[in-house]
Scaffold this motif. Sequence first.
Motif, PDB file in Angstrom:
ATOM      1  N   TRP A  50       0.944  -1.373  -0.031  1.00 43.14           N
ATOM      2  CA  TRP A  50       0.005  -0.092  -0.026  1.00 43.14           C
ATOM      3  C   TRP A  50       0.915   1.249   0.062  1.00 43.14           C
ATOM      4  CZ3 TRP A  50      -0.285  -3.947   3.215  1.00 43.14           C
ATOM      5  CH2 TRP A  50       0.188  -3.842   4.700  1.00 43.14           C
ATOM      6  N   ARG A  51       2.112   1.237   0.451  1.00 46.61           N
ATOM      7  CA  ARG A  51       3.128   2.290   0.289  1.00 46.61           C
ATOM      8  C   ARG A  51       3.393   2.543  -1.040  1.00 46.61           C
ATOM      9  NH1 ARG A  51       6.773   1.552   5.764  1.00 46.61           N
ATOM     10  NH2 ARG A  51       5.262   2.141   7.176  1.00 46.61           N
ATOM     11  N   THR A  52       3.512   1.553  -1.981  1.00 46.17           N
ATOM     12  CA  THR A  52       4.101   2.128  -3.334  1.00 46.17           C
ATOM     13  C   THR A  52       2.965   2.817  -4.205  1.00 46.17           C
ATOM     14  OG1 THR A  52       3.306  -0.115  -3.925  1.00 46.17           O
ATOM     15  CG2 THR A  52       5.719  -0.093  -3.456  1.00 46.17           C
ATOM     16  N   LEU A  53       1.746   2.671  -3.873  1.00 45.49           N
ATOM     17  CA  LEU A  53       0.608   3.607  -4.675  1.00 45.49           C
ATOM     18  C   LEU A  53      -0.264   4.012  -3.370  1.00 45.49           C
ATOM     19  CD1 LEU A  53      -0.237   4.322  -7.457  1.00 45.49           C
ATOM     20  CD2 LEU A  53      -1.468   2.181  -7.390  1.00 45.49           C
ATOM     21  N   ALA A 111       0.397 -10.714   8.423  1.00 41.31           N
ATOM     22  CA  ALA A 111      -0.913 -11.497   8.236  1.00 41.31           C
ATOM     23  C   ALA A 111      -1.604 -10.607   7.202  1.00 41.31           C
ATOM     24  CB  ALA A 111      -1.551 -11.619   9.574  1.00 41.31           C
ATOM     25  N   VAL A 112      -1.508  -9.456   7.138  1.00 39.56           N
ATOM     26  CA  VAL A 112      -2.232  -8.507   6.235  1.00 39.56           C
ATOM     27  C   VAL A 112      -1.698  -8.583   4.767  1.00 39.56           C
ATOM     28  CG1 VAL A 112      -2.472  -6.398   5.509  1.00 39.56           C
ATOM     29  CG2 VAL A 112      -3.076  -7.037   7.892  1.00 39.56           C
ATOM     30  N   LEU A 113      -0.415  -8.836   4.495  1.00 39.73           N
ATOM     31  CA  LEU A 113       0.094  -8.987   3.178  1.00 39.73           C
ATOM     32  C   LEU A 113      -0.523  -9.704   2.145  1.00 39.73           C
ATOM     33  CD1 LEU A 113       3.822  -8.894   3.907  1.00 39.73           C
ATOM     34  CD2 LEU A 113       2.584  -6.940   3.066  1.00 39.73           C
ATOM     35  N   SER A 114      -0.893 -10.925   2.269  1.00 43.92           N
ATOM     36  CA  SER A 114      -1.490 -11.676   1.495  1.00 43.92           C
ATOM     37  C   SER A 114      -3.080 -11.408   1.256  1.00 43.92           C
ATOM     38  CB  SER A 114      -1.613 -13.177   1.916  1.00 43.92           C
ATOM     39  OG  SER A 114      -2.126 -13.591   3.073  1.00 43.92           O
ATOM     40  N   TYR A 115      -3.649 -10.888   2.224  1.00 49.31           N
ATOM     41  CA  TYR A 115      -4.855 -10.456   2.061  1.00 49.31           C
ATOM     42  C   TYR A 115      -5.038  -9.062   1.090  1.00 49.31           C
ATOM     43  CZ  TYR A 115      -6.716 -13.696   5.484  1.00 49.31           C
ATOM     44  OH  TYR A 115      -6.892 -14.674   6.372  1.00 49.31           O
ATOM     45  N   PHE A 116      -4.143  -8.489   1.375  1.00 47.81           N
ATOM     46  CA  PHE A 116      -4.464  -7.033   0.842  1.00 47.81           C
ATOM     47  C   PHE A 116      -4.511  -6.996  -0.855  1.00 47.81           C
ATOM     48  CE2 PHE A 116      -2.783  -3.129  -0.992  1.00 47.81           C
ATOM     49  CZ  PHE A 116      -3.687  -2.104  -0.425  1.00 47.81           C
ATOM     50  N   ASP A 117      -3.588  -7.764  -1.410  1.00 49.26           N
ATOM     51  CA  ASP A 117      -3.508  -7.799  -2.966  1.00 49.26           C
ATOM     52  C   ASP A 117      -4.508  -8.407  -3.265  1.00 49.26           C
ATOM     53  OD1 ASP A 117      -1.067  -6.329  -3.188  1.00 49.26           O
ATOM     54  OD2 ASP A 117      -0.043  -8.019  -3.039  1.00 49.26           O
TER      55      ASP A 117
END
Length: 348
Positions: free
Chosen positions: A24-27, A47-53
């Motif tokens: 979320w920081r890249t864009l 834990a959030v990383l895989s959910y976010f995309d």
Amino acid sequence: MNPISKLPIPLLEWYRDNARTLPWRTLPTPYRVWVSEIMLQQTRVTAVLSYFDRFMAAFPTPAALAAAPEDQLLKLWEGLGYYSRARNLQKAARQVITDFGGQFPDTYLELRSLAGIGEYTAAAIASIAYGEALPAVDGNLLRVTARITGDDGDITTPAMKKKVTALLTEIIPIKAPGAFNQAMMDLGALICLPNGAPLCDSCPAASFCLAHQKGLETVLPVRSPKKARRIEERNVFFFFYQGKVALRRRPQKGLLAGLWEPPCEHSADARTQLEAWGISLGQPSFAGVSRHIFTHVEWHMEAYVLEVSSSHLPPEWIWADRDAVRHQYAIPAAYAGFSDILEQYLAH
Ligand code: SF4
């Protein structure tokens, strides 16, 4: 001079070299920052990383999120916990469409009018996406500030939060408020750790931090003890019929609202419970125990398995096959400890 006023320059220099790379920081569009901040509440970054995309791929805009079927939304949230966050995200996306003509609101005050957006989240979005000079005061900022200022006030109290907010509002750099807030989050996550000894030797605040100077790093911050969690003993019933499992929907209000689960009740005699449901054939076999910890309650569960010979179920329960369990119905992580039962009994 309050030592916290020395923080911005060394902190931003440290952040330039040590910032975590996060999707979320890249864009950092307001929508992406918002979704990430909601996902990160009470939840670790890893834990959030895989959910976010996956979430962004399914709902790339507030309009897509507003129009999503509830089961799809909850399924994408499955395992992340605190499901009211997902419901509020959708509620707020609908507000963006109806109250703001589809344009994400761009001030702190308007952001606060959206469902599920409190002081912290509004300040995080307003500072990161719109450059509004507001500190996003969460547990990280409270801890770091209490340590640097050597303040032994209880960080769980509104008074301490107000004090820290006021202090940080004075020093947050007008030209880089988003970077400042994110730097504080990273400092709290990587260096000024919540549990165990902080890594003061690597900290940009070490030369002026009062907790460090006085050897109080592990004493501060002061935090009133949490109330003990209530323990609930529960029986979980896995009914199988021709390779399908019985699921029922939880009520639309309260813990795990609207999610699907194997029937689960406070412990009573298992047979009495089955009779209450009108499922009286056969003897359920004990299939193991598991625990799940929520914020205020702990479930201590015993699982029972019963293969039934009739497809009759109480009203509104459903039979779910392997594919539906995987892709259609959101089942809370509270039952993850019994996944081997589903693996064993659901037809391939
Ligand atoms: S010097 Fe140590 S206690 Fe002080 S802010 Fe840095 S890591 Fe935290």
